[in-house]
Design a protein around this motif. Structure first.
Motif, PDB file in Angstrom:
ATOM      1  N   GLU A 117      51.463  56.311  48.262  1.00  0.00           N
ATOM      2  CA  GLU A 117      50.622  56.039  49.424  1.00  0.00           C
ATOM      3  C   GLU A 117      50.605  57.229  50.376  1.00  0.00           C
ATOM      4  OE1 GLU A 117      48.025  54.014  51.886  1.00  0.00           O
ATOM      5  OE2 GLU A 117      48.665  53.651  49.829  1.00  0.00           O
ATOM      6  N   GLY A 118      49.404  57.654  50.734  1.00  0.00           N
ATOM      7  CA  GLY A 118      49.258  58.756  51.676  1.00  0.00           C
ATOM      8  C   GLY A 118      49.781  60.074  51.139  1.00  0.00           C
ATOM      9  N   GLY A 119      49.880  60.174  49.819  1.00  0.00           N
ATOM     10  CA  GLY A 119      50.355  61.402  49.215  1.00  0.00           C
ATOM     11  C   GLY A 119      51.867  61.533  49.197  1.00  0.00           C
ATOM     12  N   ASP A 120      52.558  60.492  49.644  1.00  0.00           N
ATOM     13  CA  ASP A 120      54.023  60.531  49.674  1.00  0.00           C
ATOM     14  C   ASP A 120      54.566  60.060  48.333  1.00  0.00           C
ATOM     15  OD1 ASP A 120      56.691  60.411  50.138  1.00  0.00           O
ATOM     16  OD2 ASP A 120      56.594  58.996  51.808  1.00  0.00           O
ATOM     17  N   ASP A 121      55.057  61.004  47.520  1.00  0.00           N
ATOM     18  CA  ASP A 121      55.600  60.669  46.214  1.00  0.00           C
ATOM     19  C   ASP A 121      57.074  60.293  46.269  1.00  0.00           C
ATOM     20  OD1 ASP A 121      53.243  61.080  44.728  1.00  0.00           O
ATOM     21  OD2 ASP A 121      53.545  63.249  44.844  1.00  0.00           O
ATOM     22  N   ASN A 122      57.653  60.241  47.459  1.00  0.00           N
ATOM     23  CA  ASN A 122      59.066  59.921  47.592  1.00  0.00           C
ATOM     24  C   ASN A 122      59.303  58.444  47.905  1.00  0.00           C
ATOM     25  OD1 ASN A 122      59.951  62.624  47.191  1.00  0.00           O
ATOM     26  ND2 ASN A 122      59.317  63.092  49.301  1.00  0.00           N
ATOM     27  N   LEU A 123      58.250  57.630  47.831  1.00  0.00           N
ATOM     28  CA  LEU A 123      58.389  56.206  48.087  1.00  0.00           C
ATOM     29  C   LEU A 123      59.186  55.542  46.968  1.00  0.00           C
ATOM     30  CD1 LEU A 123      54.748  55.337  49.195  1.00  0.00           C
ATOM     31  CD2 LEU A 123      56.757  55.466  50.662  1.00  0.00           C
ATOM     32  N   PRO A 124      59.860  54.429  47.254  1.00  0.00           N
ATOM     33  CA  PRO A 124      60.542  53.681  46.196  1.00  0.00           C
ATOM     34  C   PRO A 124      59.534  53.292  45.114  1.00  0.00           C
ATOM     35  CG  PRO A 124      61.196  52.876  48.355  1.00  0.00           C
ATOM     36  CD  PRO A 124      60.059  53.830  48.581  1.00  0.00           C
ATOM     37  N   GLN A 125      59.884  53.497  43.869  1.00  0.00           N
ATOM     38  CA  GLN A 125      58.963  53.261  42.770  1.00  0.00           C
ATOM     39  C   GLN A 125      59.197  51.881  42.143  1.00  0.00           C
ATOM     40  OE1 GLN A 125      56.403  55.496  42.068  1.00  0.00           O
ATOM     41  NE2 GLN A 125      57.231  56.269  44.007  1.00  0.00           N
ATOM     42  N   PRO A 126      58.133  51.245  41.696  1.00  0.00           N
ATOM     43  CA  PRO A 126      58.265  49.922  41.076  1.00  0.00           C
ATOM     44  C   PRO A 126      58.904  50.031  39.695  1.00  0.00           C
ATOM     45  CG  PRO A 126      56.028  50.717  40.851  1.00  0.00           C
ATOM     46  CD  PRO A 126      56.744  51.709  41.726  1.00  0.00           C
ATOM     47  N   PRO A 127      59.394  48.930  39.138  1.00  0.00           N
ATOM     48  CA  PRO A 127      59.990  48.956  37.804  1.00  0.00           C
ATOM     49  C   PRO A 127      58.973  49.396  36.757  1.00  0.00           C
ATOM     50  CG  PRO A 127      60.503  46.899  38.934  1.00  0.00           C
ATOM     51  CD  PRO A 127      59.470  47.598  39.754  1.00  0.00           C
ATOM     52  N   GLN A 128      59.442  50.163  35.795  1.00  0.00           N
ATOM     53  CA  GLN A 128      58.557  50.647  34.733  1.00  0.00           C
ATOM     54  C   GLN A 128      58.632  49.771  33.484  1.00  0.00           C
ATOM     55  OE1 GLN A 128      56.391  53.257  35.415  1.00  0.00           O
ATOM     56  NE2 GLN A 128      57.268  52.756  37.419  1.00  0.00           N
ATOM     57  N   THR A 129      59.637  48.931  33.379  1.00  0.00           N
ATOM     58  CA  THR A 129      59.755  48.007  32.259  1.00  0.00           C
ATOM     59  C   THR A 129      59.860  46.588  32.802  1.00  0.00           C
ATOM     60  OG1 THR A 129      62.179  48.184  32.200  1.00  0.00           O
ATOM     61  CG2 THR A 129      60.910  49.720  30.828  1.00  0.00           C
ATOM     62  N   GLY A 130      59.675  45.636  31.924  1.00  0.00           N
ATOM     63  CA  GLY A 130      59.678  44.243  32.345  1.00  0.00           C
ATOM     64  C   GLY A 130      58.342  43.782  32.876  1.00  0.00           C
ATOM     65  N   ASN A 131      57.297  44.615  32.760  1.00  0.00           N
ATOM     66  CA  ASN A 131      55.987  44.299  33.313  1.00  0.00           C
ATOM     67  C   ASN A 131      55.125  43.565  32.292  1.00  0.00           C
ATOM     68  OD1 ASN A 131      56.635  45.602  35.733  1.00  0.00           O
ATOM     69  ND2 ASN A 131      56.021  47.593  34.907  1.00  0.00           N
ATOM     70  N   ALA A 132      54.445  42.525  32.757  1.00  0.00           N
ATOM     71  CA  ALA A 132      53.643  41.688  31.864  1.00  0.00           C
ATOM     72  C   ALA A 132      52.525  41.018  32.647  1.00  0.00           C
ATOM     73  CB  ALA A 132      54.535  40.634  31.206  1.00  0.00           C
ATOM     74  N   TRP A 133      51.697  40.281  31.928  1.00  0.00           N
ATOM     75  CA  TRP A 133      50.645  39.444  32.504  1.00  0.00           C
ATOM     76  C   TRP A 133      49.691  40.227  33.422  1.00  0.00           C
ATOM     77  CZ3 TRP A 133      51.158  34.332  30.813  1.00  0.00           C
ATOM     78  CH2 TRP A 133      50.125  33.469  31.194  1.00  0.00           C
ATOM     79  N   PRO A 134      49.101  41.333  32.951  1.00  0.00           N
ATOM     80  CA  PRO A 134      48.162  42.067  33.793  1.00  0.00           C
ATOM     81  C   PRO A 134      46.857  41.309  33.981  1.00  0.00           C
ATOM     82  CG  PRO A 134      48.146  42.949  31.570  1.00  0.00           C
ATOM     83  CD  PRO A 134      49.242  41.928  31.610  1.00  0.00           C
ATOM     84  N   ASN A 135      46.252  41.449  35.138  1.00  0.00           N
ATOM     85  CA  ASN A 135      44.966  40.815  35.408  1.00  0.00           C
ATOM     86  C   ASN A 135      44.211  41.667  36.413  1.00  0.00           C
ATOM     87  OD1 ASN A 135      43.307  38.794  37.340  1.00  0.00           O
ATOM     88  ND2 ASN A 135      43.285  38.056  35.220  1.00  0.00           N
ATOM     89  N   ALA A 136      43.000  42.096  36.044  1.00  0.00           N
ATOM     90  CA  ALA A 136      42.207  42.982  36.892  1.00  0.00           C
ATOM     91  C   ALA A 136      41.280  42.189  37.804  1.00  0.00           C
ATOM     92  CB  ALA A 136      41.391  43.945  36.033  1.00  0.00           C
ATOM     93  N   GLY A 137      40.932  42.791  38.929  1.00  0.00           N
ATOM     94  CA  GLY A 137      40.002  42.167  39.856  1.00  0.00           C
ATOM     95  C   GLY A 137      39.481  43.169  40.852  1.00  0.00           C
ATOM     96  N   GLY A 138      38.506  42.759  41.626  1.00  0.00           N
ATOM     97  CA  GLY A 138      37.942  43.644  42.632  1.00  0.00           C
ATOM     98  C   GLY A 138      37.091  44.736  42.026  1.00  0.00           C
ATOM     99  N   HIS A 139      36.787  45.745  42.831  1.00  0.00           N
ATOM    100  CA  HIS A 139      35.897  46.827  42.407  1.00  0.00           C
ATOM    101  C   HIS A 139      36.572  48.191  42.513  1.00  0.00           C
ATOM    102  CE1 HIS A 139      32.786  43.784  42.526  1.00  0.00           C
ATOM    103  NE2 HIS A 139      33.151  43.489  43.759  1.00  0.00           N
ATOM    104  N   ARG A 140      37.902  48.200  42.594  1.00  0.00           N
ATOM    105  CA  ARG A 140      38.627  49.451  42.766  1.00  0.00           C
ATOM    106  C   ARG A 140      39.678  49.653  41.674  1.00  0.00           C
ATOM    107  NH1 ARG A 140      38.342  51.734  47.761  1.00  0.00           N
ATOM    108  NH2 ARG A 140      40.510  52.419  47.655  1.00  0.00           N
ATOM    109  N   ALA A 141      39.391  49.115  40.490  1.00  0.00           N
ATOM    110  CA  ALA A 141      40.278  49.284  39.338  1.00  0.00           C
ATOM    111  C   ALA A 141      41.698  48.837  39.643  1.00  0.00           C
ATOM    112  CB  ALA A 141      40.272  50.732  38.857  1.00  0.00           C
ATOM    113  N   ALA A 142      41.817  47.724  40.349  1.00  0.00           N
ATOM    114  CA  ALA A 142      43.131  47.189  40.680  1.00  0.00           C
ATOM    115  C   ALA A 142      43.552  46.151  39.650  1.00  0.00           C
ATOM    116  CB  ALA A 142      43.126  46.561  42.068  1.00  0.00           C
ATOM    117  N   ILE A 143      44.846  46.084  39.383  1.00  0.00           N
ATOM    118  CA  ILE A 143      45.377  45.040  38.525  1.00  0.00           C
ATOM    119  C   ILE A 143      46.574  44.395  39.212  1.00  0.00           C
ATOM    120  CG2 ILE A 143      44.618  46.089  36.357  1.00  0.00           C
ATOM    121  CD1 ILE A 143      47.536  47.018  35.957  1.00  0.00           C
ATOM    122  N   ALA A 144      46.699  43.103  39.019  1.00  0.00           N
ATOM    123  CA  ALA A 144      47.915  42.399  39.390  1.00  0.00           C
ATOM    124  C   ALA A 144      48.738  42.237  38.121  1.00  0.00           C
ATOM    125  CB  ALA A 144      47.584  41.039  39.991  1.00  0.00           C
ATOM    126  N   TYR A 145      50.044  42.267  38.268  1.00  0.00           N
ATOM    127  CA  TYR A 145      50.897  42.043  37.106  1.00  0.00           C
ATOM    128  C   TYR A 145      52.228  41.483  37.585  1.00  0.00           C
ATOM    129  CZ  TYR A 145      53.202  46.478  38.370  1.00  0.00           C
ATOM    130  OH  TYR A 145      53.878  47.483  39.031  1.00  0.00           O
TER     131      TYR A 145
END
Length: 350
Positions: free
Chosen positions: A205-233
């Motif tokens: 966010e805002g070009g800050d790459d030092n933010l806490p990062q979300p988990p890279q594994t354990g991710n499932a159930w993706p679902n897209a919506g909106g008009h900005r290529a967003a997905i919930a998972y």
């Protein structure tokens, strides 16, 4: 009994101890947890002929239901479809024979193509009448693929990049389980046979790459919506729901406890599942940064509501129950109403 109680312990053991474990399909005869659905051996082909409606046509297509009656709960008017892990899909008041096992059926933003996982575990595209099947990505083996969803995006005002600027969003995202590890993967829709690539949600966010990062594994159930290529998972180990938006800059946001999320067509709201007092309830909340209030759509639930989806106009939510499929107003103004006794995965065709 809650999603967590029904599936949490067993699913965790299966995923962590069995390489390429075959789990029950979310669109099969029984509900599953928020992790990927499995690749069971498919149902034997039937003699029913596929429908002949033109691709994308909203009129009836497929084999008529027994006795000539329409399949309950689906119609051309309500856009609801139900897949059951067999090769037939209920839609438009009929059953459509796709000629192959259909699991985790999802529709393209224009409703002209269907994406699903077949009996071999491959990712397949087809017309709404089951014809024109194309294997978009072939499962290499030892993996379980589930829950494909179509990324969607429209150009922002003033964006002059044209169609080329949206090319990278012509993509399907799905969940993959291999050796007990859950990840999101993506594959372009215009290059059948392409090798899927791992989707790595991260925050910047805002070009800050030092933010806490979300988990890279354990991710499932993706679902897209909106008009900005967003997905919930959902992140299964943490029982957390995330939204990932890669339109302008990568940004993953933790939306709180829950599972099986779905983004509204306009991307402004999120519906998800959370266990309350022994039952699975449906909750909604805004996706805006400054709004965190949640609403329980099923406060008086005496059964489990799982696998929610939004209607194309964003006014209705459909969910699976042990007895079939129910719908309710997305604003929570009325209690759920059972609309179908078909036990399968609901999806709305735009």
């Amino acid at each position: 009994m809650s999603v967590r109680n029904r599936f949490g312990t067993a699913a965790a053991i299966a995923l962590m101890t069995t390489v390429g474990a075959v789990l029950l399909s979310a669109c099969g005869p029984e509900p599953t947890a928020s992790g990927p659905s499995a690749a069971p051996t498919g149902a034997a082909p039937t003699s029913a002929a596929p429908g002949t409606a033109a691709p994308g046509a909203p009129s009836h297509s497929g084999s008529a239901a027994p006795g000539g009656k329409e399949v309950n709960g689906t119609s051309a008017a309500n856009h609801l479809t139900i897949s059951t892990g067999t090769q037939t899909v209920a839609m438009n008041g009929t059953t459509v024979d796709f000629g192959t096992v259909v699991r985790d059926l999802a529709w393209s933003p224009d409703g002209k193509r269907a994406a699903f996982v077949n009996g071999n575990g491959d990712l397949v595209l087809a017309n709404p009448d089951g014809t024109g099947k194309v294997t978009l990505a072939k499962n290499p083996g030892g993996e379980t693929w589930s829950h494909p969803t179509w990324l969607r995006a429209t150009l922002e005002p003033g964006d002059t990049s044209g169609a080329a600027g949206l090319e990278r969003f012509n993509t399907i995202v799905f969940a993959s389980a291999k050796g007990g590890v859950l990840k999101l993967e993506q594959v372009p829709t215009k290059t059948p046979g392409a090798t899927p690539e791992v989707l790595t949600p991260h925050s910047s966010e805002g070009g800050d790459d030092n933010l806490p990062q979300p988990p890279q594994t354990g991710n499932a159930w993706p679902n897209a919506g909106g008009h900005r290529a967003a997905i919930a998972y959902a992140n299964t180990p943490a029982n957390e729901v995330y939204i990932y938006d890669d339109y302008i800059r990568p940004n993953a946001r933790d939306m709180g406890k829950g599972s099986q999320p779905a983004l509204s067509p306009d991307g402004e709201h999120l519906v998800f599942v959370r266990s309350v007092n022994g039952h699975d309830h449906l909750f909604t909340r805004s996706t805006q940064f400054d709004q965190k209030a949640e609403k329980d759509l099923t406060p008086s639930a005496t059964t489990d509501y799982t696998e929610p989806v939004w209607s194309p106009d964003g006014k209705t939510v459909a969910a699976r129950t042990p007895d079939g499929v129910s719908t309710l107003p997305a604003d929570g103004s009325a209690a759920p109403t059972q609309v179908s006794t078909i036990k399968g995965l609901p999806a709305y065709r735009p």
